[in-house]
Scaffold this motif. Sequence first.
Motif, PDB file in Angstrom:
ATOM      1  N   UNK A  31      -9.674  23.143  28.817  1.00 55.04           N
ATOM      2  CA  UNK A  31     -10.236  23.210  27.479  1.00 55.04           C
ATOM      3  C   UNK A  31     -11.479  22.355  27.329  1.00 55.04           C
ATOM      4  N   UNK A  32     -11.456  21.165  27.894  1.00 53.07           N
ATOM      5  CA  UNK A  32     -12.635  20.303  27.842  1.00 53.07           C
ATOM      6  C   UNK A  32     -13.801  20.929  28.591  1.00 53.07           C
ATOM      7  N   UNK A  33     -13.517  21.505  29.762  1.00 55.79           N
ATOM      8  CA  UNK A  33     -14.566  22.159  30.535  1.00 55.79           C
ATOM      9  C   UNK A  33     -15.179  23.321  29.752  1.00 55.79           C
ATOM     10  N   UNK A  34     -14.336  24.108  29.098  1.00 52.34           N
ATOM     11  CA  UNK A  34     -14.837  25.240  28.325  1.00 52.34           C
ATOM     12  C   UNK A  34     -15.629  24.764  27.108  1.00 52.34           C
TER      13      UNK A  34
ATOM     14  N   UNK B 254     -15.045  29.180  32.369  1.00 49.65           N
ATOM     15  CA  UNK B 254     -14.183  29.963  31.487  1.00 49.65           C
ATOM     16  C   UNK B 254     -12.875  30.238  32.203  1.00 49.65           C
ATOM     17  N   UNK B 255     -11.780  29.788  31.619  1.00 51.01           N
ATOM     18  CA  UNK B 255     -10.444  29.999  32.163  1.00 51.01           C
ATOM     19  C   UNK B 255      -9.498  30.248  31.002  1.00 51.01           C
ATOM     20  N   UNK B 256      -8.345  30.808  31.321  1.00 52.08           N
ATOM     21  CA  UNK B 256      -7.302  30.955  30.296  1.00 52.08           C
ATOM     22  C   UNK B 256      -6.807  29.571  29.886  1.00 52.08           C
ATOM     23  N   UNK B 257      -6.743  29.345  28.574  1.00 54.08           N
ATOM     24  CA  UNK B 257      -6.358  28.035  28.066  1.00 54.08           C
ATOM     25  C   UNK B 257      -4.886  28.040  27.655  1.00 54.08           C
ATOM     26  N   UNK B 258      -4.023  28.391  28.592  1.00 56.44           N
ATOM     27  CA  UNK B 258      -2.588  28.364  28.359  1.00 56.44           C
ATOM     28  C   UNK B 258      -1.920  28.053  29.687  1.00 56.44           C
ATOM     29  N   UNK B 259      -0.587  28.168  29.729  1.00 57.36           N
ATOM     30  CA  UNK B 259       0.084  27.798  30.977  1.00 57.36           C
ATOM     31  C   UNK B 259      -0.269  28.744  32.115  1.00 57.36           C
ATOM     32  N   UNK B 260      -0.621  30.008  31.803  1.00 58.09           N
ATOM     33  CA  UNK B 260      -1.065  30.911  32.868  1.00 58.09           C
ATOM     34  C   UNK B 260      -2.330  30.362  33.527  1.00 58.09           C
ATOM     35  N   UNK B 261      -3.301  29.977  32.685  1.00 63.06           N
ATOM     36  CA  UNK B 261      -4.540  29.445  33.227  1.00 63.06           C
ATOM     37  C   UNK B 261      -4.325  28.164  34.008  1.00 63.06           C
ATOM     38  N   UNK B 262      -3.457  27.297  33.481  1.00 62.08           N
ATOM     39  CA  UNK B 262      -3.179  26.036  34.173  1.00 62.08           C
ATOM     40  C   UNK B 262      -2.530  26.280  35.532  1.00 62.08           C
ATOM     41  N   UNK B 263      -1.587  27.213  35.577  1.00 55.47           N
ATOM     42  CA  UNK B 263      -0.897  27.494  36.835  1.00 55.47           C
ATOM     43  C   UNK B 263      -1.837  28.139  37.850  1.00 55.47           C
ATOM     44  N   UNK B 264      -2.700  29.024  37.394  1.00 54.44           N
ATOM     45  CA  UNK B 264      -3.678  29.624  38.310  1.00 54.44           C
ATOM     46  C   UNK B 264      -4.644  28.558  38.829  1.00 54.44           C
ATOM     47  N   UNK B 265      -5.006  27.619  37.967  1.00 55.69           N
ATOM     48  CA  UNK B 265      -5.873  26.524  38.409  1.00 55.69           C
ATOM     49  C   UNK B 265      -5.187  25.691  39.477  1.00 55.69           C
ATOM     50  N   UNK B 266      -3.921  25.364  39.274  1.00 53.54           N
ATOM     51  CA  UNK B 266      -3.174  24.595  40.268  1.00 53.54           C
ATOM     52  C   UNK B 266      -3.070  25.359  41.588  1.00 53.54           C
TER      53      UNK B 266
ATOM     54  N   UNK C  48      -5.902  32.852  23.361  1.00 51.99           N
ATOM     55  CA  UNK C  48      -6.733  33.503  22.362  1.00 51.99           C
ATOM     56  C   UNK C  48      -6.986  32.613  21.158  1.00 51.99           C
ATOM     57  N   UNK C  49      -5.977  31.812  20.785  1.00 51.77           N
ATOM     58  CA  UNK C  49      -6.135  30.923  19.632  1.00 51.77           C
ATOM     59  C   UNK C  49      -7.241  29.907  19.876  1.00 51.77           C
ATOM     60  N   UNK C  50      -7.236  29.278  21.049  1.00 51.45           N
ATOM     61  CA  UNK C  50      -8.261  28.279  21.343  1.00 51.45           C
ATOM     62  C   UNK C  50      -9.618  28.926  21.551  1.00 51.45           C
ATOM     63  N   UNK C  51      -9.632  30.176  22.035  1.00 54.08           N
ATOM     64  CA  UNK C  51     -10.904  30.894  22.154  1.00 54.08           C
ATOM     65  C   UNK C  51     -11.488  31.156  20.767  1.00 54.08           C
ATOM     66  N   UNK C  52     -10.624  31.460  19.787  1.00 53.66           N
ATOM     67  CA  UNK C  52     -11.104  31.646  18.412  1.00 53.66           C
ATOM     68  C   UNK C  52     -11.681  30.348  17.864  1.00 53.66           C
TER      69      UNK C  52
ATOM     70  N   UNK D   9     -17.144  23.995  19.792  1.00 52.75           N
ATOM     71  CA  UNK D   9     -16.967  23.160  20.995  1.00 52.75           C
ATOM     72  C   UNK D   9     -16.373  21.794  20.689  1.00 52.75           C
ATOM     73  N   UNK D  10     -16.781  21.194  19.557  1.00 51.99           N
ATOM     74  CA  UNK D  10     -16.231  19.894  19.194  1.00 51.99           C
ATOM     75  C   UNK D  10     -14.751  20.017  18.816  1.00 51.99           C
ATOM     76  N   UNK D  11     -14.428  21.064  18.065  1.00 55.28           N
ATOM     77  CA  UNK D  11     -13.030  21.266  17.676  1.00 55.28           C
ATOM     78  C   UNK D  11     -12.154  21.533  18.895  1.00 55.28           C
ATOM     79  N   UNK D  12     -12.636  22.399  19.803  1.00 53.60           N
ATOM     80  CA  UNK D  12     -11.870  22.693  21.008  1.00 53.60           C
ATOM     81  C   UNK D  12     -11.722  21.442  21.866  1.00 53.60           C
ATOM     82  N   UNK D  13     -12.782  20.660  21.954  1.00 50.40           N
ATOM     83  CA  UNK D  13     -12.704  19.414  22.715  1.00 50.40           C
ATOM     84  C   UNK D  13     -11.670  18.467  22.129  1.00 50.40           C
ATOM     85  N   UNK D  14     -11.630  18.368  20.786  1.00 50.37           N
ATOM     86  CA  UNK D  14     -10.666  17.472  20.139  1.00 50.37           C
ATOM     87  C   UNK D  14      -9.228  17.947  20.378  1.00 50.37           C
TER      88      UNK D  14
END
Length: 274
Positions: free
Chosen positions: A42-45, A51-63, A236-240, A248-253
């Motif tokens: 999320x911070x990177x985005x 750009x990555x999925x900001x949920x557990x799917x994205x986290x697991x794919x990153x790992x 999708x929620x964090x993408x919104x 970007x500031x809200x997503x970063x927070x």
Amino acid sequence: MSVKGAVEEAGRKADHSDLLDAGIRVGLVFYALVHLVIAWLGLQLSLGHREDRLDHHGALHELAQHAFGAAVLWLVAAGMAVLVVWRALELFVEHRDEDTWDRWGHRATAAAKGMAYALIGASAFSVVLGDSTERSGRTEETWTARLLSLPAGPWLVAGVGLGFLAYAVVMSWRGLSGRHRKHLTAEGRHGDSGTLYLLLGTIGYVAKGVAFGIVGGLFVWAASTHDPAKSGGLDQALARVLQQPAGPWLLGAISVGLGCYGLFQLARARHLSR
């Protein structure tokens, strides 16, 4: 002793075993890891770097992309399995001496958390076997469309949204009221480190509540518009959020807050109270 009594006695012994405690601690470490990776993505985005999925799917794919990624995913799946067992024991063994409403409230919470752990564990299992991000990314929209096609579909989707909103309120209230204190032993709540742990928990629970409040809002919106594309999970929620003014500031927070939640889970693993 009856079969039911024998099963309950075995459950109580398992619930109080040191082996289960050790397994829960390990499971919480990997649960924390998933949240920390989501926070990092999320911070990177929010900084526009990737750009990555900001949920557990994205986290697991990153790992999975890193050295020993497959081994880590297997450990995540195993850790979540232990946490599911823990919540199942809470559901069927604990809280028998409480008032009816308190007992069923705790059981509902245990069931919801168990399902969340099971979802992460199943996702880790599917990722290590080669499941695709793209396929999983359509899941929420697909089953929302199926629900909307039913006679009472919009009401069902709205109910899902209200469930997420209720969860969001509970999470935020838990952080603001300090109820997360009970997850730590007395040692974990005192001193400078204890103060830090509790602050991390307050920020983390509120941030997670805000994030899932947005998820609930998306489902209610989808129900009111009869448009499954407007629904979505955490990704999708964090993408919104990112699309809004000062996004970007809200997503970063929110990402920092989710990172705080992950760090609190690490403190909980160290100072486990259950």
